[in-house]
Design an enzyme around this catalytic site. Structure first.
Site, PDB file in Angstrom:
ATOM      1  N   ASP A 279       0.879  -1.219  -0.185  1.00 18.77           N
ATOM      2  CA  ASP A 279      -0.175  -0.028   0.085  1.00 18.77           C
ATOM      3  C   ASP A 279       1.005   1.136  -0.124  1.00 18.77           C
ATOM      4  O   ASP A 279       2.304   0.968   0.043  1.00 18.77           O
ATOM      5  CB  ASP A 279      -0.864  -0.029   1.029  1.00 18.77           C
ATOM      6  CG  ASP A 279      -1.853   1.200   1.394  1.00 18.77           C
ATOM      7  OD1 ASP A 279      -2.380   1.554   0.292  1.00 18.77           O
ATOM      8  OD2 ASP A 279      -1.875   1.800   2.407  1.00 18.77           O
ATOM      9  N   SER A 280       0.246   2.603  -0.014  1.00 17.52           N
ATOM     10  CA  SER A 280       0.990   3.761   0.081  1.00 17.52           C
ATOM     11  C   SER A 280       1.585   4.072   1.207  1.00 17.52           C
ATOM     12  O   SER A 280       2.628   4.632   1.718  1.00 17.52           O
ATOM     13  CB  SER A 280       0.412   5.018  -0.343  1.00 17.52           C
ATOM     14  OG  SER A 280      -0.894   5.018   0.448  1.00 17.52           O
TER      15      SER A 280
ATOM     16  N   TYR B  64      -1.128   8.317  -2.844  1.00 22.43           N
ATOM     17  CA  TYR B  64      -1.126   7.972  -4.262  1.00 22.43           C
ATOM     18  C   TYR B  64      -2.416   8.399  -4.808  1.00 22.43           C
ATOM     19  O   TYR B  64      -2.543   8.653  -6.041  1.00 22.43           O
ATOM     20  CB  TYR B  64      -1.211   6.374  -4.115  1.00 22.43           C
ATOM     21  CG  TYR B  64      -0.171   5.352  -4.323  1.00 22.43           C
ATOM     22  CD1 TYR B  64       1.203   6.090  -3.767  1.00 22.43           C
ATOM     23  CD2 TYR B  64      -0.042   4.062  -4.368  1.00 22.43           C
ATOM     24  CE1 TYR B  64       2.449   5.188  -3.920  1.00 22.43           C
ATOM     25  CE2 TYR B  64       1.016   3.426  -4.700  1.00 22.43           C
ATOM     26  CZ  TYR B  64       2.306   3.934  -4.141  1.00 22.43           C
ATOM     27  OH  TYR B  64       3.421   2.914  -4.285  1.00 22.43           O
ATOM     28  N   GLY B  65      -3.327   8.763  -4.075  1.00 23.11           N
ATOM     29  CA  GLY B  65      -4.689   8.936  -4.562  1.00 23.11           C
ATOM     30  C   GLY B  65      -4.906  10.160  -5.280  1.00 23.11           C
ATOM     31  O   GLY B  65      -5.987  10.664  -5.910  1.00 23.11           O
TER      32      GLY B  65
ATOM     33  N   CYS C  74      -4.330  -1.797  -1.853  1.00 17.58           N
ATOM     34  CA  CYS C  74      -4.441  -0.564  -2.140  1.00 17.58           C
ATOM     35  C   CYS C  74      -5.365  -0.413  -3.483  1.00 17.58           C
ATOM     36  O   CYS C  74      -5.349  -0.834  -4.543  1.00 17.58           O
ATOM     37  CB  CYS C  74      -2.914   0.053  -2.694  1.00 17.58           C
ATOM     38  SG  CYS C  74      -3.133   1.670  -3.399  1.00 17.58           S
ATOM     39  N   ASN C  75      -6.372   0.246  -3.203  1.00 18.88           N
ATOM     40  CA  ASN C  75      -7.446   0.454  -4.300  1.00 18.88           C
ATOM     41  C   ASN C  75      -6.856   1.506  -5.333  1.00 18.88           C
ATOM     42  O   ASN C  75      -7.161   0.977  -6.533  1.00 18.88           O
ATOM     43  CB  ASN C  75      -8.829   1.143  -3.583  1.00 18.88           C
ATOM     44  CG  ASN C  75      -9.410   0.271  -2.534  1.00 18.88           C
ATOM     45  OD1 ASN C  75     -10.576  -0.297  -3.117  1.00 18.88           O
ATOM     46  ND2 ASN C  75      -9.101   0.201  -1.546  1.00 18.88           N
ATOM     47  N   THR C  76      -6.167   2.333  -5.131  1.00 17.30           N
ATOM     48  CA  THR C  76      -5.624   3.372  -6.098  1.00 17.30           C
ATOM     49  C   THR C  76      -4.881   2.711  -7.177  1.00 17.30           C
ATOM     50  O   THR C  76      -5.083   2.560  -8.495  1.00 17.30           O
ATOM     51  CB  THR C  76      -4.838   4.588  -5.445  1.00 17.30           C
ATOM     52  OG1 THR C  76      -5.748   5.171  -4.554  1.00 17.30           O
ATOM     53  CG2 THR C  76      -4.610   5.538  -6.442  1.00 17.30           C
TER      54      THR C  76
ATOM     55  N   GLU D  12      -2.876   8.918   8.085  1.00 17.46           N
ATOM     56  CA  GLU D  12      -1.642   8.897   8.382  1.00 17.46           C
ATOM     57  C   GLU D  12      -0.797   9.770   9.517  1.00 17.46           C
ATOM     58  O   GLU D  12      -0.006   9.346  10.248  1.00 17.46           O
ATOM     59  CB  GLU D  12      -0.633   9.171   7.163  1.00 17.46           C
ATOM     60  CG  GLU D  12      -1.096   8.123   5.999  1.00 17.46           C
ATOM     61  CD  GLU D  12      -0.104   6.682   6.103  1.00 17.46           C
ATOM     62  OE1 GLU D  12       0.768   6.878   6.909  1.00 17.46           O
ATOM     63  OE2 GLU D  12      -0.701   5.909   5.404  1.00 17.46           O
TER      64      GLU D  12
ATOM     65  N   CYS E 282     -10.882   2.532  -0.128  1.00 16.85           N
ATOM     66  CA  CYS E 282      -9.633   2.914   0.029  1.00 16.85           C
ATOM     67  C   CYS E 282      -9.256   2.105   1.166  1.00 16.85           C
ATOM     68  O   CYS E 282      -9.957   2.242   2.315  1.00 16.85           O
ATOM     69  CB  CYS E 282      -9.327   4.577   0.072  1.00 16.85           C
ATOM     70  SG  CYS E 282      -7.717   4.720   0.803  1.00 16.85           S
ATOM     71  N   THR E 283      -8.149   1.275   1.395  1.00 13.91           N
ATOM     72  CA  THR E 283      -7.838   0.536   2.463  1.00 13.91           C
ATOM     73  C   THR E 283      -7.383   1.385   3.550  1.00 13.91           C
ATOM     74  O   THR E 283      -7.571   0.783   4.635  1.00 13.91           O
ATOM     75  CB  THR E 283      -6.564  -0.374   2.029  1.00 13.91           C
ATOM     76  OG1 THR E 283      -5.444   0.375   1.559  1.00 13.91           O
ATOM     77  CG2 THR E 283      -7.114  -1.571   1.156  1.00 13.91           C
ATOM     78  N   HIS E 284      -6.973   2.684   3.564  1.00 15.71           N
ATOM     79  CA  HIS E 284      -6.862   3.347   4.906  1.00 15.71           C
ATOM     80  C   HIS E 284      -8.247   3.640   5.626  1.00 15.71           C
ATOM     81  O   HIS E 284      -8.483   3.858   6.592  1.00 15.71           O
ATOM     82  CB  HIS E 284      -6.581   4.861   4.440  1.00 15.71           C
ATOM     83  CG  HIS E 284      -5.129   4.958   4.026  1.00 15.71           C
ATOM     84  ND1 HIS E 284      -4.320   4.462   3.239  1.00 15.71           N
ATOM     85  CD2 HIS E 284      -3.813   5.585   4.832  1.00 15.71           C
ATOM     86  CE1 HIS E 284      -3.201   4.556   3.100  1.00 15.71           C
ATOM     87  NE2 HIS E 284      -2.701   5.286   4.311  1.00 15.71           N
TER      88      HIS E 284
HETATM   89  N1  DGL Z   1      -4.634   3.135   0.675  1.00 13.65           N
HETATM   90  C1  DGL Z   1      -4.582   3.305  -0.766  1.00 13.65           C
HETATM   91  C2  DGL Z   1      -5.824   3.242  -1.378  1.00 13.65           C
HETATM   92  O1  DGL Z   1      -6.579   1.997  -1.040  1.00 13.65           O
HETATM   93  C3  DGL Z   1      -3.910   4.718  -1.283  1.00 13.65           C
HETATM   94  C4  DGL Z   1      -4.347   5.763  -0.678  1.00 13.65           C
HETATM   95  C5  DGL Z   1      -3.322   7.102  -0.682  1.00 13.65           C
HETATM   96  O2  DGL Z   1      -2.041   6.943  -0.748  1.00 13.65           O
HETATM   97  O3  DGL Z   1      -3.978   8.120  -1.272  1.00 13.65           O
HETATM   98  O4  DGL Z   1      -6.158   3.545  -2.354  1.00 13.65           O
END
Ligand code: DGL
Length: 277
Positions: A16-17, A48-49, A79-81, A157, A189-191
Site C-alpha cells: 500500500d502507500s 497515491y490518490g 491499495c485501491n488506487t 497517516e 480505500c484501504t485506509h
Molecule cells: N490506501 C490506498 C488506497 O486504497 C492509497 C491511499 C493514498 O495513498 O492516497 O487507495
C-alpha cells in the site's frame, strides 16, 4: 518484459502507500494465519490518490520488481488506487505472478448487500470509475455514486482519527451519498476502515458497510488452494518495509496491530534505475 521468479518462497507480498494495507494484513492474520507476509508501505511517495495513472503504474512496477526479488509467491495490492489504475498493466508485465486487487472482491461483496451503493475512495480511484464498472459488471441494475475524499489519507497517516476536524470532514464527504439514500457504503480505500467509528456514527444504521479487505483475503485463500500454494505450517514473522521514515509507520501501526512491528527502510530509487534500464 519482467517475469516472476520461477522459484517462489513462501511469502505473500502485500503493499500500500502506507498504513492502509494494515486493514488487509489484519484480515490475512485472521483468515490465513499460516501465511508469511512481506509488507511494503510506499510512505515516501504517499498519498497515491492524487497521482496520475502513469505515476501509479511506475510505482507499482518498482514495488513488484522488489517483491519478485524476494521471490513472493503471490501479491495482494492492498491499495485501491493501485488496483484501479495499474493492475491490468502489471499483470501483463509480470506473467506467472498471481496479483490480486481489492476492487473486484469489494464490488462483488457490495452487490450482495444492496442496490444503491456509495463508494468513498481517493480522487484517483473515483476518477478511474473502476468501482462503478466492476459493480455494474456484476449487477447491471445497481446504482453507484463515487466520492473522492482527498483529505482522509493524510489525516489517517497523521493519526488524527479522533479530531473534531476529522469528524467534520467525514460528514462533509458523506453528505452527497446520504442525500442519495444509499443502502450500502464501500470503503474504496484501504485506509478508510481506520475511520470506521467516525463513519459509523454518521451513516444511518441501515446502511451496510463493506470493507473489501476481508473479501480480497477470501479470494487469496481460494487462489492459493487452486494453485496448491497454501502454507500449512506456522508462519515466519511479518517483514515490514517502508520507503520513507519508519518511525511514523511504527507509531500508527502499533495501534492497529496491537504490537510494535520491526520496520526497515528500503530505497526504491535503486529499483527504479533497474526498471528504467
Ligand atoms: N490506501 C490506498 C488506497 O486504497 C492509497 C491511499 C493514498 O495513498 O492516497 O487507495
Amino acid at each position: 518484459m519482467l517475469h516472476a521468479s520461477s522459484q517462489s518462497s513462501d511469502l505473500i507480498g502485500v503493499f500500500d502507500s502506507g498504513v492502509g494495507g494494515l486493514t488487509v494484513l489484519r484480515e490475512l492474520y485472521r483468515q490465513l494465519p499460516n501465511e508469511s507476509i512481506l509488507y511494503f508501505g510506499d510512505t515516501a511517495r504517499l498519498p497515491y490518490g492524487t497521482r496520475s495513472r502513469l505515476e501509479i503504474e511506475q510505482f507499482v512496477r518498482e514495488i513488484l520488481v522488489w517483491m519478485t526479488a524476494h521471490r513472493v509467491k503471490m501479491v495482494i495490492m492492498a491499495c485501491n488506487t493501485s488496483s484501479a489504475l495499474a493492475i491490468e498493466t502489471v499483470r501483463q508485465e509480470f506473467p506467472g505472478l498471481p496479483i490480486l486487487g481489492v476492487i473486484l472482491p469489494g464490488a462483488r461483496a457490495a452487490v450482495q448487500k444492496g442496490k444503491r451503493i456509495g463508494v468513498i475512495s481517493t480522487p484517483a480511484t473515483a476518477q478511474s470509475d473502476a468501482y462503478r464498472q466492476a459493480i455494474l459488471e456484476v449487477d447491471a441494475t445497481a446504482q453507484v455514486w463515487q466520492v473522492g475524499c482527498p483529505e482522509f489519507v493524510p489525516l489517517i497517516e497523521q493519526g488524527r482519527i479522533n479530531d473534531l476536524y476529522t469528524y467534520q470532514v467525514v460528514e462533509q464527504y458523506l453528505q452527497p451519498l446520504l442525500e442519495q439514500e444509499i443502502d450500502t457504503l464501500v470503503y474504496g480505500c484501504t485506509h478508510y476502515p481506520h475511520l470506521a467509528p467516525v463513519i459509523r456514527s454518521i451513516v444511518p444504521k441501515s446502511v451496510q458497510l463493506i470493507d473489501p479487505a476481508s473479501h480480497v483475503v477470501l479470494a487469496a485463500a481460494q487462489e492459493l488452494d487452486v494453485l496448491g500454494l497454501r502454507h500449512t505450517r506456522p508462519p515466519k514473522p511479518t517483514r515490514f518495509y517502508v520507503s520513507g521514515d519508519p518511525h511514523p509507520f511504527v507509531q500508527i501501526s502499533r495501534q492497529w496491530l496491537g504490537c510494535t512491528p520491526c520496520v526497515e527502510q528500503v530505497r526504491l530509487s535503486e529499483v527504479a534505475e533497474q526498471v528504467a534500464s
